[in-house]
Design an enzyme around this catalytic site. Structure first.
Site, PDB file in Angstrom:
ATOM      1  CE  LYS A 127      -4.117  -2.080   2.049  1.00 25.16           C
ATOM      2  NZ  LYS A 127      -3.611  -3.466   2.053  1.00 25.16           N
ATOM      3  CD  GLU A 166      -3.761   6.618   4.092  1.00 23.02           C
ATOM      4  OE1 GLU A 166      -3.350   6.463   2.935  1.00 23.02           O
ATOM      5  OE2 GLU A 166      -4.917   6.292   4.452  1.00 23.02           O
ATOM      6  NE  ARG A 178      -9.045  -9.179  -3.797  1.00 20.75           N
ATOM      7  CZ  ARG A 178     -10.152  -8.623  -3.334  1.00 20.75           C
ATOM      8  NH1 ARG A 178     -11.280  -8.749  -4.022  1.00 20.75           N
ATOM      9  NH2 ARG A 178     -10.161  -7.947  -2.208  1.00 20.75           N
TER      10      ARG A 178
END
Length: 472
Positions: A116, A200, A291
């Site tokens: 990420k 974050e 996916r």
């Protein structure tokens, strides 16, 4: 063209992929664990092979065994479905080395999207808005203090790998953050094998909106609109819909363009989603799911595009069958994930034997499942047993059709979360489109609503259940 596909998964997604293969004239190979020897996907496929014992580590995550079976069965390609090995770069690379087509993004793409921090960096390069935050964090809180002033509390510490909310820790003070910087890497290491974390700004009560993308190896990239996935429980999605009641046409075009721009930047190939959080009219990049998604049917229902067929054709080297200007949406679709769990008893899992099963039907209804009367749901996998999708000409029409379908759905022998879905479909906040990712926890009346609805529908349930009683 591909003539045989091994589906390295189980349950409803394995059946879904096999249906697409059958329509394309492609033979299928199922793999199954000892717990799934009687599973529907193993009966539906043209061939079926035992992988190993029930634990996923010894069966559905056994890369060497899956590739060995693919070679033995002469399958030219492997479709991983979702979960298990679907975003595993090492597995994609092993398929490439074995000269077996991996129906998904290349290993090089999965290495970026699977981290990420790396994905966030690519989003920044592509000009896609990101939540204020950091790169990889040192474990020492003191080294971070100078970088955190612009972020401000509350913050969230997130693992660089994995998903499903595992390892995420919210911090509202310095002491919280010090604790989170110890706890999150430990959980990440245990669950994903990677201890790296980042920070974050924590956005309170956002919406979760994702854009479906398709890309081929010729460089064509499109999006097929968005899905609202804000109804969640502990970061696990419960209900999804398309389109989102929050987006204007202008914002939809802007966010879709950002998703395509990022996909092009990382040279994406296949089907996937670019996920955003949305709050107060602003959107921020969250992650890329590389996916097919659990909730892909709602996009198929409103666009008419078979995403799995596109996946397979792209993997075979073909171009996308549609262009961006060809994508048209019609109506509204809602998906309810049906789990074998009891939401009234704190979502206690409910494995066991299904003694009666009848799925809904009629106009605008789709059911993706891998269960049947007499099937025993094992206790070693995720409790989702089916997906119920309703389409309508607008959102209210889709909600009313979903209420009707939930009324018709009969599953006996195990507890399910059907009553939760009934309660949400009747909830005024949901009906008005006032959604956020904390909806289930903030709607404190849901438990009472479920208990009331269960009692209200008791006679209906008993009446419909009599269809499984054989006359003497």
């Amino acid at each position: 063209m591909i003539s045989k596909v091994l589906v390295a998964n189980r349950g409803e997604i394995a059946v879904r992929v096999m249906r697409a293969c059958r329509e394309l004239g492609i033979n299928t190979v199922a793999v199954y664990s000892e717990a799934d020897k009687d599973a529907f996907h193993a009966k539906y496929a043209d061939e079926a092979y035992l992988l190993g014992p029930a634990p996923a580590t010894l069966s559905y995550l056994n890369m060497d065994k899956i590739i060995e079976i693919a070679k033995a069965s002469k399958a030219e390609a492997i479709h991983p479905g979702y979960g298990f090995l679907s975003e595993n770069a090492a597995f994609a690379r092993a398929c490439e080395q074995a000269k077996i087509i991996f129906i998904g993004p290349p290993a090089r793409v999965l290495e970026v999207t699977g981290n990420k921090i790396a994905a966030r960096e690519e989003a920044v390069k592509a000009g896609v808005p990101v939540v204020p935050g950091t790169g990889e964090c040192p474990a020492d809180f003191c080294q971070l203090q100078d970088d955190l002033g612009e972020i401000g509390y509350p913050m969230i510490v997130k693992p660089a790998g994995g998903g499903g909310g595992i390892g995420m820790v919210i911090a509202r003070s310095d002491s919280d953050l010090q604790r989170a910087l110890t706890l999150s890497p430990q959980m990440a290491k245990k669950s994903f094998g990677i201890a790296s974390v980042y920070i974050e700004k924590y956005i309170e009560h956002p919406r979760h909106i994702e854009f479906q993308i398709l890309a081929d190896s010729q460089g064509n990239v499109i999006h097929l609109g968005e899905r609202e996935c804000s109804i969640q429980r502990f970061h696990s999605k419960v209900i999804e819909e398309s389109p989102s009641p929050a987006l204007t046409p202008e914002l939809r075009a802007e966010m879709g363009g950002a998703a395509v721009r990022l996909a092009r930047a990382i040279k994406y190939v296949g089907a996937g989603t670019v996920e955003f959080i949305f709050s107060e009219g602003r959107y921020y990049f969250l992650e890329v799911n590389a996916r097919i998604q659990v909730e892909h049917p709602v996009t198929e229902m409103v666009t008419g595009v078979d995403l799995v067929k596109e996946q397979i054709n792209v993997a075979a080297g073909l171009s996308l069958s549609i262009r961006q200007e060809d994508v048209k949406t019609r109506g509204w679709a809602i998906e309810c994930r049906i789990n074998a769990e009891d939401p009234i008893r704190n979502f206690m899992p409910s494995p066991g034997t299904i003694t009666g099963y009848r799925s809904p039907g009629g106009i605008g209804i789709r059911v993706d499942s891998g269960i049947y009367t007499g099937y025993t749901i094992p206790d070693c996998y995720h409790p989702m047993i089916s997906k119920l999708v309703a389409w309508g000409k607008d959102r209210n029409d889709a909600i009313m059709r979903m209420r009707r379908a939930l009324y018709e759905y009969v599953i006996l022998g195990v507890s399910t979360n059907l009553v939760l879905h009934k309660a949400i479909m009747e909830n005024p906040r949901f009906v008005s489109g006032d959604l956020d990712t904390d909806f289930i926890t903030r709607e404190v009346g849901l438990l009472a609503d479920m208990q009331r609805i269960k009692e209200r529908d008791k006679a209906i349930t008993e009446r419909l259940s009599t269809i499984f009683v054989r006359p003497k």
